[in-house]
Design a protein around this motif. Structure first.
Motif, PDB file in Angstrom:
ATOM      1  N   VAL A   1       3.285   5.178   4.929  1.00 34.41           N
ATOM      2  CA  VAL A   1       2.430   6.126   5.650  1.00 34.41           C
ATOM      3  C   VAL A   1       2.646   7.520   5.068  1.00 34.41           C
ATOM      4  N   THR A   2       1.547   8.210   4.785  1.00 29.82           N
ATOM      5  CA  THR A   2       1.620   9.529   4.153  1.00 29.82           C
ATOM      6  C   THR A   2       1.818  10.627   5.194  1.00 29.82           C
ATOM      7  N   GLY A   3       2.834  11.461   4.961  1.00 26.29           N
ATOM      8  CA  GLY A   3       3.042  12.654   5.783  1.00 26.29           C
ATOM      9  C   GLY A   3       2.448  13.851   5.066  1.00 26.29           C
TER      10      GLY A   3
ATOM     11  N   GLU B   1      -2.889   1.688  -3.846  1.00 28.85           N
ATOM     12  CA  GLU B   1      -2.972   2.326  -2.527  1.00 28.85           C
ATOM     13  C   GLU B   1      -4.416   2.373  -2.054  1.00 28.85           C
ATOM     14  N   THR B   2      -4.577   2.521  -0.742  1.00 28.96           N
ATOM     15  CA  THR B   2      -5.928   2.648  -0.185  1.00 28.96           C
ATOM     16  C   THR B   2      -6.294   4.090   0.142  1.00 28.96           C
TER      17      THR B   2
ATOM     18  N   ASP C   1       0.868  -1.183   0.000  1.00 28.61           N
ATOM     19  CA  ASP C   1       0.000   0.000   0.000  1.00 28.61           C
ATOM     20  C   ASP C   1       0.903   1.230   0.000  1.00 28.61           C
ATOM     21  N   ILE C   2       0.905   1.979  -1.114  1.00 35.22           N
ATOM     22  CA  ILE C   2       1.845   3.104  -1.225  1.00 35.22           C
ATOM     23  C   ILE C   2       1.345   4.380  -0.562  1.00 35.22           C
ATOM     24  N   GLY C   3       0.114   4.370  -0.030  1.00 38.28           N
ATOM     25  CA  GLY C   3      -0.379   5.601   0.586  1.00 38.28           C
ATOM     26  C   GLY C   3      -1.530   5.353   1.537  1.00 38.28           C
ATOM     27  N   LEU C   4      -1.258   5.505   2.839  1.00 37.65           N
ATOM     28  CA  LEU C   4      -2.346   5.439   3.814  1.00 37.65           C
ATOM     29  C   LEU C   4      -2.028   6.410   4.939  1.00 37.65           C
TER      30      LEU C   4
END
Length: 263
Positions: free
Chosen positions: A38-40, A206-207, A7-10
């Motif tokens: 994890v997205t910052g 990604e989710t 998952d490239i973005g959560l």
């Protein structure tokens, strides 16, 4: 379980995950989601993301940046803090950054200024860009184009745009992140024919959890919270639309992600 998906973005620093992160991660791993980025989206969120990565170093990586909604808070000190964060081994991309002229929580001028600094930070650090864009394609495309030769790589995260935007980003050799938007019969169907235009080596999944719960999940979770364990559901939809075996999509997207983020 062997890693089948990444998952490239959560948004794992979101308050909705505060009380059950361990259970959320276990559910994801049990479904074959073996790594997550994890997205910052702001300084405090990026620092929280780094702490989570240090706590779950076998599972998590993160990005560090300032979302266009928060561009109004961007200062010289912000850039200095981001530089420090990019020295952390778990930080694998600059972002979430870009332009959002849809809601303009920060003015377009503030967004452009913050985005330009983060483009410079990507060039300086060598890290790829994790990009947000909404209703700002032409401006974002031109800014990216002027920096593209200096930037190692970039992904249009949560791509929901039209053909012109997709082709523009692909012309700049960007990767494309696809979310559960593809499962939305009200507003995601325009993406279905476009999927086949994304080269296999440019696609990532990604989710964007806890947002964008796929609308076609049955039964619907009571909380309406999206989680990384729903990534295989999104992947099945993508595989079906591409007329491609899930195993092949898994191998391709995992390889793309590992290469892109240097995992």
């Amino acid at each position: 379980m062997q890693t089948q998906w990444i998952d490239i973005g959560l948004n794992l620093t979101d308050s909705s995950f505060r009380n059950d992160i361990e259970a959320v991660l276990k559910r994801a791993v049990d479904q074959g989601v073996g790594k997550m980025v994890v997205t910052g989206t702001a300084i405090d969120g990026s620092e929280q993301a780094v702490k989570l990565c240090q706590q779950y170093s076998d599972l998590l990586y993160c990005t560090a940046g300032v979302h266009p909604h928060d561009a109004k808070s961007f200062t010289t000190a912000t850039a200095d803090t981001l530089r420090d964060l990019y020295k952390e081994p778990c930080v694998v991309a600059v972002g979430e950054t870009g332009l959002d002229f849809n809601r303009n929580f920060s003015t377009p001028e503030q967004q452009i200024k913050a985005f330009e600094v983060q483009l410079e930070l990507a060039a300086e650090s060598g890290l790829p860009l994790f990009l947000h864009e909404r209703d700002a394609f032409k401006t974002q495309f031109e800014m990216l184009k002027s920096y593209r030769d200096q930037i190692s790589n970039a992904v249009a995260h949560c791509f929901t745009g039209e053909k012109e935007a997709l082709y523009g980003y692909l012309d700049l050799d960007l990767h494309i992140g696809i979310t559960g938007w593809i499962c939305d019969e009200r507003r995601g169907t325009h993406l279905h024919p476009l999927l086949k235009d994304i080269p296999a080596e440019r696609l990532m999944l990604e989710t964007d959890a806890p947002y964008l719960l796929p609308r076609d999940i049955k039964p619907k979770p009571k909380s309406r919270r999206n989680e990384p364990y729903h990534l295989p559901h999104i992947a099945r939809k993508v595989a079906t639309l591409l007329d491609k075996p899930e195993e092949q999509l898994s191998a391709e997207t995992v390889a793309n992600t590992q290469r892109f983020f240097n995992l």
